[in-house]
Design a protein around this motif. Structure first.
Motif, mmCIF file in Angstrom:
data_model
loop_
_atom_site.group_PDB
_atom_site.id
_atom_site.type_symbol
_atom_site.label_atom_id
_atom_site.label_comp_id
_atom_site.label_asym_id
_atom_site.label_seq_id
_atom_site.Cartn_x
_atom_site.Cartn_y
_atom_site.Cartn_z
ATOM 1 N N ARG A 82 -26.272 54.010 42.881
ATOM 2 C CA ARG A 82 -25.518 52.757 43.181
ATOM 3 C C ARG A 82 -24.195 52.832 42.366
ATOM 4 N NH1 ARG A 82 -30.742 50.607 42.704
ATOM 5 N NH2 ARG A 82 -30.242 49.463 40.787
ATOM 6 N N ILE A 83 -24.578 53.133 40.991
ATOM 7 C CA ILE A 83 -23.175 53.345 40.283
ATOM 8 C C ILE A 83 -22.224 54.056 40.732
ATOM 9 C CG2 ILE A 83 -22.462 53.794 37.755
ATOM 10 C CD1 ILE A 83 -23.956 51.304 37.925
ATOM 11 N N THR A 84 -22.783 55.399 41.103
ATOM 12 C CA THR A 84 -21.868 56.584 41.396
ATOM 13 C C THR A 84 -21.095 56.157 42.905
ATOM 14 O OG1 THR A 84 -23.355 58.460 40.611
ATOM 15 C CG2 THR A 84 -21.813 58.928 42.586
ATOM 16 N N SER A 85 -21.866 55.417 43.807
ATOM 17 C CA SER A 85 -21.157 55.194 45.046
ATOM 18 C C SER A 85 -20.299 53.938 44.737
ATOM 19 C CB SER A 85 -22.496 54.192 45.862
ATOM 20 O OG SER A 85 -21.920 53.927 47.038
ATOM 21 N N GLN A 86 -20.610 52.881 43.727
ATOM 22 C CA GLN A 86 -19.519 51.983 43.621
ATOM 23 C C GLN A 86 -18.258 52.543 42.724
ATOM 24 O OE1 GLN A 86 -22.214 49.776 40.796
ATOM 25 N NE2 GLN A 86 -23.126 48.731 42.494
ATOM 26 N N LEU A 87 -18.502 53.369 41.983
ATOM 27 C CA LEU A 87 -17.313 54.098 41.294
ATOM 28 C C LEU A 87 -16.482 55.114 42.394
ATOM 29 C CD1 LEU A 87 -19.007 55.123 37.954
ATOM 30 C CD2 LEU A 87 -17.293 53.557 38.332
ATOM 31 N N SER A 88 -17.204 55.575 43.252
ATOM 32 C CA SER A 88 -16.577 56.097 44.167
ATOM 33 C C SER A 88 -15.663 55.477 45.118
ATOM 34 C CB SER A 88 -17.636 57.065 44.960
ATOM 35 O OG SER A 88 -18.169 58.012 44.435
ATOM 36 N N SER A 89 -16.173 53.976 45.199
ATOM 37 C CA SER A 89 -15.451 53.114 46.262
ATOM 38 C C SER A 89 -14.288 52.425 45.344
ATOM 39 C CB SER A 89 -16.325 52.270 46.602
ATOM 40 O OG SER A 89 -17.364 52.691 47.291
ATOM 41 N N PRO A 91 -10.576 51.829 44.027
ATOM 42 C CA PRO A 91 -10.403 50.436 43.639
ATOM 43 C C PRO A 91 -10.885 49.124 44.785
ATOM 44 C CG PRO A 91 -8.135 51.503 44.129
ATOM 45 C CD PRO A 91 -9.103 52.445 44.156
ATOM 46 N N ARG A 92 -11.104 49.763 45.932
ATOM 47 C CA ARG A 92 -11.402 48.947 46.875
ATOM 48 C C ARG A 92 -12.359 47.775 46.409
ATOM 49 N NH1 ARG A 92 -15.263 49.295 50.345
ATOM 50 N NH2 ARG A 92 -15.614 51.631 50.072
ATOM 51 N N THR A 93 -13.491 48.115 45.604
ATOM 52 C CA THR A 93 -14.604 47.405 45.378
ATOM 53 C C THR A 93 -14.206 46.815 43.863
ATOM 54 O OG1 THR A 93 -15.676 49.132 44.282
ATOM 55 C CG2 THR A 93 -16.170 48.710 46.604
ATOM 56 N N ARG A 94 -12.947 46.600 43.399
ATOM 57 C CA ARG A 94 -12.794 45.971 42.196
ATOM 58 C C ARG A 94 -13.253 44.538 42.025
ATOM 59 N NH1 ARG A 94 -6.792 46.131 39.461
ATOM 60 N NH2 ARG A 94 -6.943 48.263 40.333
ATOM 61 N N ALA A 95 -12.966 43.860 42.903
ATOM 62 C CA ALA A 95 -13.448 42.211 42.499
ATOM 63 C C ALA A 95 -14.707 42.098 42.646
ATOM 64 C CB ALA A 95 -12.777 41.565 44.008
ATOM 65 N N CYS A 178 -15.198 41.887 28.818
ATOM 66 C CA CYS A 178 -15.221 43.011 28.579
ATOM 67 C C CYS A 178 -15.468 43.859 29.697
ATOM 68 C CB CYS A 178 -16.597 43.648 27.698
ATOM 69 S SG CYS A 178 -16.775 45.205 27.167
ATOM 70 N N VAL A 179 -16.532 43.524 30.899
ATOM 71 C CA VAL A 179 -16.767 44.041 32.036
ATOM 72 C C VAL A 179 -15.491 44.067 32.918
ATOM 73 C CG1 VAL A 179 -18.089 44.192 33.834
ATOM 74 C CG2 VAL A 179 -19.259 43.853 31.634
ATOM 75 N N ASP A 180 -14.814 42.701 32.809
ATOM 76 C CA ASP A 180 -13.766 42.510 33.897
ATOM 77 C C ASP A 180 -12.484 43.498 33.342
ATOM 78 O OD1 ASP A 180 -14.956 40.571 35.086
ATOM 79 O OD2 ASP A 180 -13.813 39.121 34.339
ATOM 80 N N ALA A 181 -12.298 43.497 31.956
ATOM 81 C CA ALA A 181 -11.142 44.482 31.409
ATOM 82 C C ALA A 181 -11.366 46.117 31.963
ATOM 83 C CB ALA A 181 -10.929 44.462 30.013
ATOM 84 N N LEU A 182 -12.849 46.176 31.812
ATOM 85 C CA LEU A 182 -12.932 47.687 31.906
ATOM 86 C C LEU A 182 -13.150 48.287 33.575
ATOM 87 C CD1 LEU A 182 -14.626 50.601 31.212
ATOM 88 C CD2 LEU A 182 -16.678 49.266 31.811
ATOM 89 N N VAL A 183 -13.371 47.333 34.166
ATOM 90 C CA VAL A 183 -13.464 47.684 35.840
ATOM 91 C C VAL A 183 -12.085 47.723 36.217
ATOM 92 C CG1 VAL A 183 -13.967 46.703 38.009
ATOM 93 C CG2 VAL A 183 -15.695 46.681 36.444
ATOM 94 N N ASN A 184 -11.090 46.856 35.707
ATOM 95 C CA ASN A 184 -9.783 46.927 36.068
ATOM 96 C C ASN A 184 -9.092 48.110 35.530
ATOM 97 O OD1 ASN A 184 -9.057 44.475 37.384
ATOM 98 N ND2 ASN A 184 -9.019 43.470 35.582
#
Length: 188
Positions: A82-89, A91-95, A178-184
């Motif tokens: 799941r993590i791999t799929s999310q990271l591959s997507s 910046p589309r899935t940033r929100a 922390c998570v919001d800044a990391l994902v951005n």
């Protein structure tokens, strides 16, 4: 003490021992088990795992059979997919990614609390997030191994950023920020 007793000290960081203690020790290093050995033993101990899952757990556990078994018990293989799929997507899935990761971390935290009921829910969630960050780092490290001539500098920055986020959590940073800044940063 008299010359006959022997003490066995187990540690992971020689540089953290006092020099007077270290000077009186004979250092015996224990290497990690080979990944193939861990895979074979894990397959025998957890017969429901596929060959691919056992291989992934053996590699991810870095030579620790106990670590591989704990990862299998926590079903980190599915989480890793799941993590791999999310990271591959990105910046589309940033929100939606911060919310998803917080939910995944809470679910992991509940499992951690079952094995260690002394930890708080917040600490369990932080541990869950650190596990997610480790899986994300492994994803980027795999990218780097597959294509070392590619965007190595960018991938290294992402791995460092994940490590920084784990450090921030250990210092009681606000989890959501922390998570919001990391994902951005990962999406940039």
């Amino acid at each position: 003490p008299p010359g006959t007793p022997s003490l066995v000290l187990l540690g992971t960081a020689l540089d953290r021992l006092l020099p007077t203690t270290l000077s009186r020790c004979q250092v015996v290093q224990f290497d990690a088990w080979p990944a193939e050995f861990v895979r074979e033993r894990l397959s025998a101990l957890r017969p429901g795992l596929s060959s691919g899952q056992a291989s992934w757990y053996a590699r991810a556990a870095a030579g620790s059979l106990g670590g591989a078994m704990a990862m299998a018990d926590d079903d980190l293989f599915s989480l890793n997919e799941r993590i791999t799929s999310q990271l591959s997507s990105l910046p589309r899935t940033r929100a939606e990614l911060p919310k998803t990761w917080n939910e995944e971390a809470k679910a992991l935290g509940q499992r951690y609390r079952k094995t260690d009921p002394e930890i708080t829910e917040t600490e369990a969630t932080r541990r869950g997030l650190c596990t997610l960050f480790l899986l994300a780092s492994n994803h980027y490290a795999d990218q780097l191994r597959r294509d070392p001539s590619g965007a190595a500098e960018s991938i290294a920055r992402k791995i460092n950023r994940l490590s920084l986020a784990a450090q921030q959590l250990s210092l009681n940073a606000n989890v959501q920020l922390c998570v919001d800044a990391l994902v951005n940063d990962l999406a940039a």
